[in-house]
Design an enzyme around this catalytic site. Structure first.
Site, PDB file in Angstrom:
ATOM      1  N   GLY A  52     -25.609 -19.073 -21.576  1.00 22.83           N
ATOM      2  CA  GLY A  52     -25.114 -19.683 -22.562  1.00 22.83           C
ATOM      3  C   GLY A  52     -26.290 -20.420 -23.495  1.00 22.83           C
ATOM      4  NE  ARG A  94     -30.279 -13.473 -22.325  1.00 17.89           N
ATOM      5  CZ  ARG A  94     -29.161 -13.440 -22.169  1.00 17.89           C
ATOM      6  NH1 ARG A  94     -28.403 -14.205 -21.734  1.00 17.89           N
ATOM      7  NH2 ARG A  94     -28.503 -12.240 -22.799  1.00 17.89           N
ATOM      8  CG  ASP A 240     -25.889 -16.412 -27.606  1.00 20.64           C
ATOM      9  OD1 ASP A 240     -26.710 -16.730 -26.748  1.00 20.64           O
ATOM     10  OD2 ASP A 240     -24.874 -16.232 -27.711  1.00 20.64           O
ATOM     11  CG  ASN A 250     -20.671 -15.227 -29.418  1.00 21.27           C
ATOM     12  OD1 ASN A 250     -21.619 -16.020 -28.818  1.00 21.27           O
ATOM     13  ND2 ASN A 250     -19.749 -15.072 -28.976  1.00 21.27           N
ATOM     14  CE  LYS A 251     -23.019 -11.917 -24.010  1.00 22.69           C
ATOM     15  NZ  LYS A 251     -24.306 -11.608 -23.838  1.00 22.69           N
TER      16      LYS A 251
END
EC number: 5.3.1.23
Length: 353
Positions: A52, A94, A240, A250-251
């Site tokens: 997250g 990341r 993100d 995003n995911k």
């Protein structure tokens, strides 16, 4: 912890370590782990023990502050150079979540004028803790702003986990659901499982149930049918990284939901703090997309589910273009059109960001 909010914190600062909720163990086990070194922090971020965007930023900030305590020098310039090296190491964990770099850069700015090593070490700890404190209030305000978009009886879809355990508290996309619960507003959430790591199935359903929020789990390929048959009122997801023009990473699977929502004329919202915006990125084509281990797709819980030699494409994120987004919900309000102009204006008003 208040009676109406029973979700544990994902990360906390302790005297000589960082305490994290190991999200890889959920929902089967609630396991807390201690992180003592920058390598521990790096590993926790890479392996998704902490995930997250806001939670990653907070954890990295704690990691930098913690590691800096072990730097053995009285020379402030040497100290700052070693801090920069730790920052660059943690920042590589990341590449897509911009909160990671944002939090680390904020700590570096805090010690720019530090007169001594001891003062700098103290400042780093204070700034990291302040980031977490601010994030909780930011998420609460995002929830308040989002709540005005929904009414009792609405059925809302989400993907991945943009909840309390992805932040300091409340979450971004899930924040309005906790606030609605407190106000006795009846909202029902449909959570996509979120292949391949199953953050929706493992994390979102778990934390919403912990918080007493009504939630139904669906597989990712049920989204279109669910939108139609269950009369979904809106889709809300986290992000993100958000580019200057409003394109949002995003995911993986988020873009699919946005396209489906457009087809069914369902509002599609992004919920994210200003720290998730990257105004130096012109549009979504410039956002780096992390690709992860093929084993995440070929195995489940250690069990082989695909031929071992099959080729795998495993991007962790996709980018939703701004024209598919009905609004971006921030702690400062909701951006609904003319994204570049509104984002520029928002950052002009909040120059400290």
């Amino acid at each position: 912890m208040s009676k109406e909010f029973e979700v544990p914190r994902s990360v906390e600062w302790e005297e000589n370590h960082i305490n994290i909720l190991n999200q890889q163990k959920l929902p089967a086990e609630t396991v807390f782990e201690h992180l003592y070194t920058k390598e521990d922090v790096y590993d926790a971020i890479v392996t998704l023990k902490v995930r997250g965007a806001p939670a990653i930023g907070i954890t990295a900030a704690f990691g930098l502050a913690l590691s800096a305590q072990d730097i053995e020098t009285e020379d402030i310039d040497v100290f700052k150079q070693e801090v920069i090296q730790i920052k660059e190491y943690l920042n590589s964990a990341r590449p897509t979540a911009v909160n990671l770099a944002w939090a680390l850069e904020r700590l570096l700015r805090r010690i720019e004028r530090a007169a001594s090593v001891n003062a700098a070490k103290t400042d780093l700890v204070h700034e990291a803790i302040q980031i977490q404190i601010e994030d909780e209030e930011t998420c609460r305000q995002i929830g308040q702003n989002a709540l005005q978009l929904f009414k009792s009886g609405d059925r809302i879809m989400t993907i991945c986990n943009a909840g309390s355990i992805a932040t300091s508290r409340y979450g971004t996309a899930l924040a309005p659901f906790y606030l609605a619960k407190k106000k006795n507003l009846d909202l029902h959430i449909y959570a996509c499982e979120t292949r391949p790591v199953l953050q929706g199935a493992r994390l979102t359903t778990w934390e919403l149930m912990q918080g007493g929020v009504d939630v139904t789990l669906i597989t990712d390929n049920m989204a279109a049918h669910t939108m139609k048959e269950k009369q979904i009122s809106a889709v809300i997801v986290g992000a993100d990284r958000i580019a200057r023009n409003g394109d949002a990473a995003n995911k993986i699977g988020t873009l699919s939901l946005a396209i489906l929502a457009k087809h069914f004329q369902i509002p599609f919202f992004i919920a994210a703090p200003l720290s998730t915006f990257d105004v130096s990125t012109k549009d979504g084509s410039d956002i780096p997309i992390e690709e992860r281990d093929p084993l995440e797709v070929k195995e489940f819980n250690g069990v082989q589910i695909a031929p071992p030699d099959v080729q795998v494409f495993n991007p962790a994120f996709d980018v939703t273009p701004h024209h598919l987004i009905s609004g971006i919900i921030t702690e400062k309000g909701i951006i609904t059109s003319n994204y570049t102009e509104e984002i520029d204006a928002l950052f002009a008003e909040n120059i400290s960001l």
